[in-house]
Structure formats: structure tokens, C-alpha cells
Scaffold this active site. Structure first.
Site, PDB file in Angstrom:
ATOM      1  N   GLY A  41      33.050  73.528  35.007  1.00 54.62           N
ATOM      2  CA  GLY A  41      31.677  73.029  35.051  1.00 54.62           C
ATOM      3  C   GLY A  41      30.981  73.327  36.365  1.00 54.62           C
ATOM      4  O   GLY A  41      30.972  74.464  36.842  1.00 54.62           O
ATOM      5  N   LYS A  48      39.040  67.978  31.978  1.00 54.90           N
ATOM      6  CA  LYS A  48      38.948  66.517  32.121  1.00 54.90           C
ATOM      7  C   LYS A  48      40.276  65.859  31.764  1.00 54.90           C
ATOM      8  O   LYS A  48      40.710  64.917  32.420  1.00 54.90           O
ATOM      9  CB  LYS A  48      37.859  65.950  31.200  1.00 54.90           C
ATOM     10  CG  LYS A  48      36.453  66.165  31.672  1.00 54.90           C
ATOM     11  CD  LYS A  48      35.480  65.465  30.735  1.00 54.90           C
ATOM     12  CE  LYS A  48      34.044  65.698  31.146  1.00 54.90           C
ATOM     13  NZ  LYS A  48      33.107  64.943  30.290  1.00 54.90           N
ATOM     14  N   ASP A  67      32.102  60.399  30.148  1.00 53.31           N
ATOM     15  CA  ASP A  67      30.875  61.183  30.199  1.00 53.31           C
ATOM     16  C   ASP A  67      30.440  61.225  31.655  1.00 53.31           C
ATOM     17  O   ASP A  67      30.552  60.228  32.370  1.00 53.31           O
ATOM     18  CB  ASP A  67      29.785  60.565  29.328  1.00 53.31           C
ATOM     19  CG  ASP A  67      28.675  61.559  29.051  1.00 53.31           C
ATOM     20  OD1 ASP A  67      28.973  62.671  28.584  1.00 53.31           O
ATOM     21  OD2 ASP A  67      27.500  61.228  29.315  1.00 53.31           O
ATOM     22  N   GLY A 117      37.288  67.136  24.247  1.00 52.89           N
ATOM     23  CA  GLY A 117      37.543  68.536  23.958  1.00 52.89           C
ATOM     24  C   GLY A 117      37.678  69.339  25.242  1.00 52.89           C
ATOM     25  O   GLY A 117      37.987  70.516  25.222  1.00 52.89           O
ATOM     26  N   ILE A 150      39.574  70.332  28.267  1.00 49.69           N
ATOM     27  CA  ILE A 150      40.952  70.350  28.750  1.00 49.69           C
ATOM     28  C   ILE A 150      41.030  70.054  30.250  1.00 49.69           C
ATOM     29  O   ILE A 150      41.991  69.437  30.723  1.00 49.69           O
ATOM     30  CB  ILE A 150      41.655  71.678  28.369  1.00 49.69           C
ATOM     31  CG1 ILE A 150      43.168  71.475  28.271  1.00 49.69           C
ATOM     32  CG2 ILE A 150      41.310  72.813  29.287  1.00 49.69           C
ATOM     33  CD1 ILE A 150      43.601  70.837  27.004  1.00 49.69           C
ATOM     34  N   ASP A 171      31.826  72.411  39.309  1.00 49.94           N
ATOM     35  CA  ASP A 171      32.716  72.381  40.481  1.00 49.94           C
ATOM     36  C   ASP A 171      32.421  73.478  41.512  1.00 49.94           C
ATOM     37  O   ASP A 171      32.486  73.221  42.713  1.00 49.94           O
ATOM     38  CB  ASP A 171      34.185  72.442  40.059  1.00 49.94           C
ATOM     39  CG  ASP A 171      34.679  71.146  39.431  1.00 49.94           C
ATOM     40  OD1 ASP A 171      33.909  70.152  39.387  1.00 49.94           O
ATOM     41  OD2 ASP A 171      35.838  71.119  38.979  1.00 49.94           O
TER      42      ASP A 171
END
Length: 188
Positions: free
Chosen positions: A142, A12, A65, A8, A10, A144
Site C-alpha cells: 500500500g 495485513k 480498516d 483479503g 495478506i 508504505d
């Protein structure tokens, strides 16, 4: 060659698409909401997710993951990184590290691949680094803006997606998957 990527996220998906294109592997995103195994092992989580998605979709699939493991926090948030990010975000992580000199961290990514009725295979990538004093940069997602890879002065968010995709934990895991896939699955 085409592979389904159940995610879900986007961000990644775009990274995987860019990385796997180098190997001639086309990526199609499937937004399948699957139950995440509660485990301290990223490998177990990725293997479970890959098997669940392959059985649900009736097609071969990859999942990914990843976890941010912070030394001063005894590896926290680790496999619970997504939940922790959604709960306290980068600001919460920085607050937990307030006054802490040891900012060493490691990002670990595990890609899981499975075919319907098959056994999942996992591929791990990691990158060492440190946690910044404050969020920096606009790109990525995230953690980053707070993760500085070893040998760099910039966060992943400052480096940008293209530079990040040359060195990241996810890149290493996806490259290991791509090599295996080309040698074991492609052309069957």
C-alpha cells in the site's frame, strides 16, 4: 487463544499474526469478501465489517480498516484509501501533492471485533508522519513506500515489516484489541 481475521490483504494478515503472537493470540486468516460500508468513519466501517463477518461465519472475528489522512488534501483519501490506492496508487497521491510544502499525514487503523449476535467493539491506533517526495523502499504494501512516520527519516517500506510492526497505527490498534481480548474474552 485463536482469533479469526477476515481479510483479503495478506500483508495485513502477516502483520497481525506477528503483533498478536506477542500476546499469545494465534491468528487464522479467513478470506471472506464482505460488503464495505460507505462511510466517512473508519469505526463505523470496521464495526459493520466485524458484525457482518461474525454473522456470516458464525464465529468471533476481527477485521481491520485503515486510512491515510493527508492534511494538505483535507484528510483525503481517509476512509477511501484502499479504493484510491487501487485507482491512482502512490504515484497519484504524489502527483496531487506536487509543489505542496505541507506533507503532514496521519495513518489511522481501526480493528473491529464481534461475536455472532453480539455488539462490535472497535480499537483505534494512529501514527503521525509525512508523505515522502518519491516512493522509497521495497517492503510492506500500500502506502508504505510514501509514508514516513514521525521521528523517522525512512518510509515504512524502508524500515521493513519488523520495524514497522513496532510503531505502526495497525500495531497500536491490534495491541489495544489484544489487551481487551485477554481481559474480556480469553478463558471464557
Amino acid at each position: 487463544m485463536k482469533v479469526l481475521f477476515a481479510t483479503g490483504n495478506i500483508g495485513k494478515y502477516h502483520e497481525a499474526k506477528q503483533i498478536l503472537a506477542r500476546y499469545g493470540i494465534e491468528v487464522e486468516r479467513v478470506d471472506l469478501d464482505y460488503p464495505e460500508l460507505q462511510s466517512d468513519s473508519l469505526e463505523e466501517i470496521a464495526a459493520y465489517g466485524a458484525r457482518y463477518c461474525a454473522e456470516s461465519l458464525g464465529q468471533p472475528v476481527i477485521v481491520e480498516d485503515s486510512g491515510l489522512f493527508i492534511e494538505a488534501l483535507n484528510g483525503f483519501p481517509g476512509p477511501y484509501s484502499a479504493y484510491v490506492f487501487d485507482t491512482i496508487g502512490n504515484e497519484g497521491i504524489l502527483k496531487l501533492l506536487e509543489g505542496e510544502e505541507n506533507r503532514k499525514a496521519e495513518f489511522i487503523s481501526v480493528v473491529g471485533y464481534c461475536e455472532p449476535g453480539g455488539r462490535p467493539v472497535t480499537f483505534t491506533g494512529e501514527i503521525r508522519g509525512r508523505i515522502a517526495e518519491e516512493p522509497r523502499g521495497e517492503e510492506g504494501f500500500g502506502y508504505d513506500p510514501i509514508f514516513i512516520p514521525e521521528g523517522e527519516d525512512s518510509t515504512f517500506a524502508e524500515l521493513g515489516v519488523e520495524e514497522k510492526c513496532k510503531i505502526s497505527h495497525r500495531t497500536k490498534a491490534l495491541e489495544r484489541f489484544a489487551e481487551w481480548y485477554k481481559n474480556n474474552v480469553a478463558g471464557r
